[in-house]
Write an enzyme that holds these catalytic residues in place. Structure first.
Site, PDB file in Angstrom:
ATOM      1  N   THR A  72      14.749 -25.542  32.941  1.00 10.80           N
ATOM      2  CA  THR A  72      16.142 -24.909  33.467  1.00 10.80           C
ATOM      3  C   THR A  72      16.930 -24.750  32.236  1.00 10.80           C
ATOM      4  O   THR A  72      16.902 -25.559  31.271  1.00 10.80           O
ATOM      5  CB  THR A  72      16.769 -26.080  34.469  1.00 10.80           C
ATOM      6  OG1 THR A  72      16.933 -27.459  33.729  1.00 10.80           O
ATOM      7  CG2 THR A  72      16.314 -26.437  35.614  1.00 10.80           C
TER       8      THR A  72
ATOM      9  N   ASN B 243      21.611  21.019  57.134  1.00 10.88           N
ATOM     10  CA  ASN B 243      22.088  19.636  56.942  1.00 10.88           C
ATOM     11  C   ASN B 243      21.701  18.589  58.227  1.00 10.88           C
ATOM     12  O   ASN B 243      22.099  17.581  58.248  1.00 10.88           O
ATOM     13  CB  ASN B 243      23.810  19.958  57.596  1.00 10.88           C
ATOM     14  CG  ASN B 243      24.290  20.624  56.372  1.00 10.88           C
ATOM     15  OD1 ASN B 243      23.674  20.794  55.305  1.00 10.88           O
ATOM     16  ND2 ASN B 243      25.660  21.484  56.767  1.00 10.88           N
TER      17      ASN B 243
ATOM     18  N   SER C  71      -0.598  -4.214  18.345  1.00 13.00           N
ATOM     19  CA  SER C  71       0.176  -3.906  16.928  1.00 13.00           C
ATOM     20  C   SER C  71      -0.474  -2.822  16.043  1.00 13.00           C
ATOM     21  O   SER C  71      -1.756  -3.078  16.108  1.00 13.00           O
ATOM     22  CB  SER C  71       0.564  -5.097  15.968  1.00 13.00           C
ATOM     23  OG  SER C  71       1.246  -4.748  14.852  1.00 13.00           O
TER      24      SER C  71
ATOM     25  N   LYS D  30      -3.031  -9.012  17.238  1.00 21.33           N
ATOM     26  CA  LYS D  30      -2.011  -9.312  18.164  1.00 21.33           C
ATOM     27  C   LYS D  30      -2.097  -8.664  19.465  1.00 21.33           C
ATOM     28  O   LYS D  30      -2.716  -7.593  19.677  1.00 21.33           O
ATOM     29  CB  LYS D  30      -0.852  -8.745  17.538  1.00 21.33           C
ATOM     30  CG  LYS D  30       0.879  -9.090  18.418  1.00 21.33           C
ATOM     31  CD  LYS D  30       1.745  -8.533  17.481  1.00 21.33           C
ATOM     32  CE  LYS D  30       3.317  -8.905  18.079  1.00 21.33           C
ATOM     33  NZ  LYS D  30       3.586  -8.281  19.298  1.00 21.33           N
TER      34      LYS D  30
END
Length: 627
Positions: free
Chosen positions: A342, A297, A473, A479
């Site tokens: 934003t 402990n 991919s 890709k």
């Protein structure tokens, strides 16, 4: 720079080419100085240069997952990262310096140029480097073969060990004992053992060595026992015996199994040092001597704190590299005008440099928060023993063991003000976890932005290009996915999830002890490890290679409806609103409509669109557009 002939001579012998060739090769480079405890390069990151060590020493390590191992050292005259000559490959090991080092480095660009201009010389070097690498591989293969041959050879028998539950046979090949054996059987849960976390193993050794030194000084153990314990701990700190820490990180008992694993390994190695056999605990006992004046402990939470402090160093260093990389990109992109957004809608112009500068500040704030949170980890409860009262420890032990632990660990630790409170309160773990979550949230936000900004390439924003890492991919040719930011997002999600677990585990503390400390240790240490590794990967395989699509950024500014906001001080709100409405209706560019209506000249409009006019508060001369 002048390079000593001694270094050239050693390098020539190392590579296997003439000293004249070495000197010609070195003329292409420049000196780089690394500070103490700085990483030279990380495992799995791309090779950026080849070099030769001028002064100091470099340590080579292997392992990204918390169980890294020291493979050897390289001294002045040694070639380092010479694999850069053999292609665009990644480092198989990591390298850092404990005391600082100077390295003469030749960049990949210079190496590639040398290959074109001096092919004969280049391939002469390559052939010798390949020979050296082949020799090392042969030595490694021989070593692996010899180890394999011995796999099925019985080198020893069994020893009988007992605890309060009875006796068990333990293989004499291992250093752990009966309590560790029971824990391995009871807690076969994750397969992630203590030895996956090098810093935890080191921290346990530091705690046990400090306790032995304090107990000897107070007369609790004799010189021979103290010396044996200290030497065994030093060996663990030097990287040995880590494979013997075999208890699962998921465990009951508030860390007792981890503590006993350490006690037994240190005791059995100490017995060998003293000239006895493993298991002859009458000469050096795991509980009576290695665990003297201690309880799980106080030793276990202290070890967790030390492990977190050690991990914090590496994490902060990696985050600083991320901040530096973002700052470099902020400087590189300071003149790239683009549209700010934003709520995913056009806002007003800004520079790409400002965007990356904001990211750097986010990382800097996260670093500061982690450093601040780590300060509380210097308060330890060593000497508390079972619940904080110090039972079974001699007078003066608590203060003395903390002083010894300072010497052993190098940290400036403090005895907790109230040992009873420190033994049951896991609040500081929650504080650190919360700050790791803060860092994860900020890093993940940055990676979200990188994925958006690089989306496309034809049907997305496409304002930046991320370095292509792999085909994206199995079905769509061409890709390329943003795999590194995606990886980093997932790491951050894990760290964020760990924060909830740490909170719940800390809340589970009842009366005088927190039983949930094992899962706290796992989540904090694993979270810091993956966040550190993620930052290293993000810098090396993403941030450093980002490029700006300047024309696309500029075109967005000129076509965006948001551009009219910047024109309001010059042409007025009503005319700006009319221009915006017409642009939306016709699909025309704001830039072209302003010119067509004669509201500003091209010179005036281009003047207003300069980055320094668009991105900082400045006085604007009405109707001229001058800023």
């Amino acid at each position: 720079m002048f390079i000593e002939q001694r270094i050239i001579r050693v390098a020539a012998k190392s590579i296997g080419i003439s000293e004249e060739d070495v000197a010609t090769f070195l003329a292409q480079g420049q000196e780089q100085v690394y500070q103490p405890n700085e990483w030279i390069f990380h495992e799995s990151t791309p090779r950026r240069w080849a070099g030769i060590i001028l002064e100091g020493e470099v340590e080579i390590v292997r392992g990204l997952h918390g169980s890294s191992r020291r493979l050897g050292s390289m001294v002045a005259g040694s070639m380092i990262s010479e694999g850069a000559f053999l292609g665009n490959d990644s480092h198989t090991n990591g390298a850092f310096t404990r005391n600082g080092v100077k390295i003469w480095q030749i960049s990949r660009e210079k190496i590639d140029a040398f290959k074109e201009t001096e092919p004969d010389f280049f391939y002469r070097i390559v052939s010798q480097i390949a020979v050296g690498i082949n020799q090392r591989m042969r030595m490694l293969s021989n070593k692996l073969f010899e180890n394999k041959k011995n796999d099925n050879v019985v080198t020893s028998g069994f020893r009988l060990e007992h605890d309060s539950l009875g006796a068990r046979e333990i293989s004499d090949d291992v250093y752990y004992g009966v309590q560790t054996r029971r824990a391995m059987e009871n807690f076969a849960i994750s397969g992630v053992h203590i030895n996956n976390f090098e810093h935890m193993v080191q921290a346990l050794a530091m705690v046990k060595k400090a306790a032995a030194l304090a107990n000897h000084e107070l007369g609790r153990i004799d010189q021979a026992k103290m010396a044996a314990i200290a030497q065994a701990c030093d060996e663990i700190l030097d990287g040995k015996l880590h494979d013997q820490f075999t208890v699962d990180m998921f465990q009951g008992g508030a860390g007792t199994s981890t503590n006993m694993n350490a006690n037994e390994v240190i005791a059995n190695r100490g017995l060998e040092i003293m000239g006895h056999n493993k298991g002859e605990y009458q000469y050096l006992h795991p509980n009576d001597h290695v665990n003297c004046s201690q309880s799980t402990n106080d030793t276990y939470p202290t070890a967790i704190k030390l492990a977190v402090l050690l991990s914090k160093k590496n994490l902060v260093r990696a985050m600083e590299e991320l901040r530096y990389a973002l700052e470099r990109k902020a400087e590189e992109f300071k003149d790239v005008l683009k549209m700010g957004r934003t709520e995913n809608q056009d806002a007003v112009p800004m520079t790409l440099g400002q965007e990356f500068s904001a990211y750097a500040v986010m990382i800097d704030s996260a670093i500061s928060s982690i450093i601040q949170a780590a300060d509380a980890f210097r308060d330890v409860n060593m000497g508390a023993t079972a619940i904080g009262t110090g039972i079974n420890s001699p007078p003066g032990y608590a203060a003395l063991v903390v002083a010894k632990l300072n010497q052993v660990s190098g940290f400036q630790l403090r005895r907790a003000k109230n040992l009873v409170e420190a033994t049951q309160n896991a609040g500081i773990f929650v504080h650190m976890s919360a700050n790791l979550k803060l860092a994860a949230v900020q890093i993940s936000k940055i990676c979200n932005d990188l994925r958006w900004l690089s989306s496309g390439p034809r049907c997305g924003l496409n304002e930046i290009n991320l370095p292509p890492m792999q085909p994206g991919s199995s079905i769509m040719p061409g890709k390329v996915n943003p795999v590194i930011p995606e990886l980093m997002n997932q790491i951050c999600y894990q760290v964020i999830g760990y924060d909830m677990v740490v909170s719940m585990a800390a809340e589970s503390s009842e009366l005088e002890l927190c039983m949930g400390e094992p899962i706290i240790a796992y989540d904090l240490l694993h979270g810091m490890m993956i966040l550190k590794n993620g930052c290293i990967t993000l810098v090396a395989r993403c941030i450093n290679g980002i490029e700006a699509n300047r024309d696309i950024c500029q075109n967005y500014v000129q076509t965006s409806i948001g551009l009219v906001t910047a024109l309001v001080p010059v042409i007025g709100y009503e005319q700006s609103a009319a221009i915006a409405k017409e642009a939306l209706k016709t699909g025309g560019r704001v830039y072209d409509l302003v010119l067509e209506k004669g509201l500003l000249t091209r010179v005036q409009l281009d003047e207003m669109l300069r980055p320094e006019c668009m991105t900082d508060p400045r006085a604007i001369t009405s109707r001229t557009g001058s800023c």
